[in-house]
Design a protein around this motif. Sequence first.
Motif, short mmCIF file in Angstrom:
data_model
loop_
_atom_site.label_atom_id
_atom_site.label_comp_id
_atom_site.label_asym_id
_atom_site.label_seq_id
_atom_site.Cartn_x
_atom_site.Cartn_y
_atom_site.Cartn_z
N SER A 150 0.85 -1.18 0.00
CA SER A 150 0.00 0.00 0.00
C SER A 150 0.90 1.23 0.00
CB SER A 150 -0.90 0.01 1.24
OG SER A 150 -1.46 1.28 1.42
N ALA A 151 0.73 2.07 -1.02
CA ALA A 151 1.53 3.29 -1.10
C ALA A 151 1.25 4.17 0.12
CB ALA A 151 1.21 4.04 -2.39
N ALA A 152 -0.02 4.30 0.49
CA ALA A 152 -0.38 5.13 1.64
C ALA A 152 0.27 4.59 2.91
CB ALA A 152 -1.89 5.21 1.79
N HIS A 153 0.21 3.28 3.10
CA HIS A 153 0.80 2.67 4.29
C HIS A 153 2.31 2.92 4.34
CE1 HIS A 153 1.13 -0.13 7.61
NE2 HIS A 153 2.11 -0.72 6.98
N THR A 154 2.97 2.81 3.19
CA THR A 154 4.41 3.04 3.12
C THR A 154 4.76 4.47 3.54
OG1 THR A 154 4.66 1.40 1.37
CG2 THR A 154 6.43 3.02 1.58
N VAL A 155 3.98 5.44 3.05
CA VAL A 155 4.25 6.85 3.36
C VAL A 155 3.97 7.15 4.83
CG1 VAL A 155 3.58 9.23 2.83
CG2 VAL A 155 3.84 7.58 0.98
N ILE A 156 2.85 6.64 5.33
CA ILE A 156 2.50 6.88 6.73
C ILE A 156 3.52 6.26 7.67
CG2 ILE A 156 0.83 6.31 8.54
CD1 ILE A 156 -1.33 6.49 6.34
N GLU A 157 3.91 5.03 7.38
CA GLU A 157 4.82 4.30 8.26
C GLU A 157 6.18 4.98 8.39
OE1 GLU A 157 6.04 0.17 7.21
OE2 GLU A 157 4.57 -0.31 8.77
N GLU A 158 6.62 5.66 7.36
CA GLU A 158 7.93 6.32 7.39
C GLU A 158 7.96 7.52 8.33
OE1 GLU A 158 11.89 6.73 6.48
OE2 GLU A 158 10.56 5.10 5.91
N GLU A 159 6.81 8.14 8.56
CA GLU A 159 6.69 9.30 9.45
C GLU A 159 7.62 10.45 9.05
OE1 GLU A 159 7.14 8.03 13.52
OE2 GLU A 159 5.45 6.65 13.37
N ALA A 160 7.86 10.62 7.76
CA ALA A 160 8.75 11.67 7.28
C ALA A 160 8.05 13.01 7.11
CB ALA A 160 9.36 11.25 5.94
N VAL A 161 6.72 12.96 6.99
CA VAL A 161 5.94 14.16 6.69
C VAL A 161 4.51 13.92 7.16
CG1 VAL A 161 5.35 13.36 4.36
CG2 VAL A 161 5.42 15.79 4.81
N PRO A 162 3.79 14.97 7.57
CA PRO A 162 2.37 14.78 7.89
C PRO A 162 1.61 14.32 6.65
CG PRO A 162 3.15 16.88 8.76
CD PRO A 162 4.24 16.35 7.86
N VAL A 163 0.67 13.39 6.85
CA VAL A 163 -0.08 12.81 5.76
C VAL A 163 -1.57 12.88 6.08
CG1 VAL A 163 -0.49 10.73 4.37
CG2 VAL A 163 1.79 11.18 5.29
N THR A 164 -2.35 13.32 5.11
CA THR A 164 -3.80 13.25 5.22
C THR A 164 -4.29 12.21 4.24
OG1 THR A 164 -3.98 15.59 5.82
CG2 THR A 164 -5.97 14.53 4.97
N ILE A 165 -5.04 11.22 4.74
CA ILE A 165 -5.57 10.15 3.90
C ILE A 165 -7.05 10.41 3.67
CG2 ILE A 165 -6.03 7.67 3.75
CD1 ILE A 165 -3.07 8.37 3.60
N VAL A 166 -7.45 10.36 2.41
CA VAL A 166 -8.84 10.56 2.02
C VAL A 166 -9.37 9.24 1.47
CG1 VAL A 166 -10.40 11.87 0.53
CG2 VAL A 166 -8.40 12.99 1.51
N PRO A 167 -10.43 8.71 2.07
CA PRO A 167 -10.97 7.42 1.59
C PRO A 167 -11.73 7.58 0.28
CG PRO A 167 -12.20 8.20 3.50
CD PRO A 167 -11.12 9.19 3.25
#
Length: 130
Positions: A113-130
Amino acid sequence: MQILVPIDGSDCSFRALEFATEFARRYEASLHVVHITDAETDATDDIADRARELLAEAGIEDQPEVSTDVELTFRPANRVGEGILELVEERGYDHVVMGHHGSGAVERAILGSAAHTVIEEEAVPVTIVP
């Protein structure tokens, strides 16, 4: 603030783009749209065209970027997530807004999951839209 919005052509990615246009307007932020793919096709052009339309409707001057990554053949969603993180680091984005399909555990285990990969890294704040 600089916002990155990766899109993949799915409805949820375009909902994320719509959300990001309002977010950018509200906080006077710049917004950049990217589509990461392994090859440019007619579908790629369609995705970029739809993004251009949404940006124009929102009054935002940005041209969606198509980033070609030939390494997307194995676990493509994870590779896309890594590509997003590379862009964040290289270009100094402050926030990522992205859609998520809400895939199940089996699909995530096989495809990632691209979103999971980005969130897990915690490099930047992320907003996920379903």
